[in-house]
Design a protein around this motif. Sequence first.
Motif, PDB file in Angstrom:
ATOM      1  N   ASP A  92       0.811  -1.220   0.000  1.00  8.66           N
ATOM      2  CA  ASP A  92       0.000   0.000   0.000  1.00  8.66           C
ATOM      3  C   ASP A  92       0.841   1.265   0.000  1.00  8.66           C
ATOM      4  N   GLY A  93       2.160   1.108  -0.010  1.00 15.66           N
ATOM      5  CA  GLY A  93       3.037   2.269  -0.017  1.00 15.66           C
ATOM      6  C   GLY A  93       3.375   2.821   1.348  1.00 15.66           C
ATOM      7  N   LYS A  94       2.926   2.138   2.412  1.00 20.30           N
ATOM      8  CA  LYS A  94       3.260   2.591   3.761  1.00 20.30           C
ATOM      9  C   LYS A  94       4.593   1.989   4.201  1.00 20.30           C
ATOM     10  N   PHE A  95       5.285   2.736   5.070  1.00 18.81           N
ATOM     11  CA  PHE A  95       6.602   2.321   5.512  1.00 18.81           C
ATOM     12  C   PHE A  95       6.533   1.623   6.869  1.00 18.81           C
ATOM     13  N   GLY A  96       7.346   0.576   7.012  1.00 18.13           N
ATOM     14  CA  GLY A  96       7.360  -0.190   8.245  1.00 18.13           C
ATOM     15  C   GLY A  96       7.808   0.631   9.435  1.00 18.13           C
ATOM     16  N   SER A  97       7.096   0.462  10.549  1.00 16.86           N
ATOM     17  CA  SER A  97       7.361   1.244  11.751  1.00 16.86           C
ATOM     18  C   SER A  97       6.836   0.479  12.950  1.00 16.86           C
ATOM     19  N   GLY A  98       6.949   1.109  14.119  1.00 13.83           N
ATOM     20  CA  GLY A  98       6.366   0.533  15.313  1.00 13.83           C
ATOM     21  C   GLY A  98       4.992   1.105  15.605  1.00 13.83           C
ATOM     22  N   LYS A  99       4.489   1.950  14.695  1.00 14.24           N
ATOM     23  CA  LYS A  99       3.201   2.598  14.940  1.00 14.24           C
ATOM     24  C   LYS A  99       2.446   2.723  13.629  1.00 14.24           C
ATOM     25  N   ASN A 100       1.155   2.969  13.729  1.00 16.25           N
ATOM     26  CA  ASN A 100       0.305   3.183  12.568  1.00 16.25           C
ATOM     27  C   ASN A 100      -0.036   4.663  12.440  1.00 16.25           C
ATOM     28  N   THR A 101       0.306   5.254  11.299  1.00 18.75           N
ATOM     29  CA  THR A 101      -0.038   6.642  11.012  1.00 18.75           C
ATOM     30  C   THR A 101      -0.426   6.730   9.539  1.00 18.75           C
ATOM     31  N   ARG A 102      -0.617   7.935   9.065  1.00 18.03           N
ATOM     32  CA  ARG A 102      -0.936   8.120   7.649  1.00 18.03           C
ATOM     33  C   ARG A 102       0.171   7.567   6.754  1.00 18.03           C
ATOM     34  N   ARG A 103       1.434   7.695   7.195  1.00 14.84           N
ATOM     35  CA  ARG A 103       2.578   7.280   6.365  1.00 14.84           C
ATOM     36  C   ARG A 103       3.156   5.927   6.773  1.00 14.84           C
ATOM     37  N   PHE A 104       2.976   5.547   8.047  1.00 14.03           N
ATOM     38  CA  PHE A 104       3.670   4.382   8.573  1.00 14.03           C
ATOM     39  C   PHE A 104       2.689   3.276   8.960  1.00 14.03           C
ATOM     40  N   ARG A 105       3.180   2.054   8.923  1.00 14.71           N
ATOM     41  CA  ARG A 105       2.377   0.903   9.323  1.00 14.71           C
ATOM     42  C   ARG A 105       3.186   0.043  10.272  1.00 14.71           C
ATOM     43  N   ARG A 106       2.583  -0.323  11.375  1.00 11.25           N
ATOM     44  CA  ARG A 106       3.272  -1.186  12.326  1.00 11.25           C
ATOM     45  C   ARG A 106       3.443  -2.575  11.719  1.00 11.25           C
ATOM     46  N   MET A 107       4.662  -3.069  11.775  1.00 17.42           N
ATOM     47  CA  MET A 107       4.993  -4.386  11.226  1.00 17.42           C
ATOM     48  C   MET A 107       5.771  -5.166  12.269  1.00 17.42           C
ATOM     49  N   ALA A 108       5.187  -6.230  12.781  1.00 17.76           N
ATOM     50  CA  ALA A 108       5.889  -7.076  13.736  1.00 17.76           C
ATOM     51  C   ALA A 108       7.064  -7.760  13.050  1.00 17.76           C
ATOM     52  N   GLY A 109       8.180  -7.848  13.745  1.00  9.18           N
ATOM     53  CA  GLY A 109       9.339  -8.556  13.229  1.00  9.18           C
ATOM     54  C   GLY A 109      10.442  -7.678  12.697  1.00  9.18           C
ATOM     55  N   LEU A 110      10.220  -6.371  12.609  1.00  9.66           N
ATOM     56  CA  LEU A 110      11.260  -5.489  12.078  1.00  9.66           C
ATOM     57  C   LEU A 110      12.520  -5.497  12.940  1.00  9.66           C
ATOM     58  N   PHE A 111      12.344  -5.574  14.264  1.00 10.87           N
ATOM     59  CA  PHE A 111      13.501  -5.552  15.150  1.00 10.87           C
ATOM     60  C   PHE A 111      14.280  -6.875  15.130  1.00 10.87           C
ATOM     61  N   ASP A 112      13.796  -7.873  14.400  1.00 10.76           N
ATOM     62  CA  ASP A 112      14.573  -9.093  14.198  1.00 10.76           C
ATOM     63  C   ASP A 112      15.653  -8.879  13.142  1.00 10.76           C
ATOM     64  N   LEU A 113      15.518  -7.816  12.367  1.00 10.74           N
ATOM     65  CA  LEU A 113      16.402  -7.530  11.241  1.00 10.74           C
ATOM     66  C   LEU A 113      17.352  -6.399  11.603  1.00 10.74           C
ATOM     67  N   SER A 114      18.524  -6.401  11.005  1.00 14.51           N
ATOM     68  CA  SER A 114      19.474  -5.318  11.236  1.00 14.51           C
ATOM     69  C   SER A 114      20.056  -4.856   9.910  1.00 14.51           C
TER      70      SER A 114
END
Length: 235
Positions: A41-63
């Motif tokens: 949908d064009g939203k960027f992975g984050s720890g929160k949901n906003t107009r631009r960002f979407r919370r995605m579980a598992g991001l902190f598993d990656l570096s």
Amino acid sequence: MKVAEIRRYPVKSLLGETLPAATVRERGIEGDRLWAVRDADGKFGSGKNTRRFRRMAGLFDLSAYGGEPAPTVRLPDGREFTADDPAAHRAVSAHLGRPVTLAREAAVPHHDEGPVSLVTTAALARLTGLCGPDPGLDTIDPLRFRANLLLDLAGPPSFPEDDWPGRVLRIGPRLVLRVVRPLTRCVMIDMAQSVAPDRNDLLKTLADAHDMTFGVFAAVEQPGPVTVGDRCRWA
């Protein structure tokens, strides 16, 4: 006051890297949050949901760590891919359980609020006094706050940054920052990342005691280098 730690996050919301020195330009630390995980949908992975960002579980598993022309992303199983490699998109999608790509910044910066984020040891000590240290440490691990610069500030535990907005800070021989405003925090500070385990009290404590803010962000008035140990002084 001096620079105690420099951190860069080549891919937004992934674990980053600690640097001995960096170059700061108008956009911030060179290479910081220049890439991000983007969903269908064009939203960027984050720890929160906003107009631009979407919370995605598992991001902190990656570096991720810096590189040209693209940073390198490391998966939990040790596999590494450059962010512009289609194989990286497939591997990260499989890990997150959703179709994503790794996207370089376009017209709108990936930063949540501003170019350079700052926290102090005094504020960490104050928050630790309110809700206790992380296990095995005598303080709350500063990595939770994903700040670019940790500033070592002598004195009693406090929130000294409350008085900083509008002030001009010179760091090292050439770098000049203007503090803009406090950083509003989200649930990410309580989430497990690297060696820091899950907590459920930090955001609540900041909401009750400090308007849900911790640290500040600054604009870059004069680009320049920054090195661990650099002295900081007010203009």
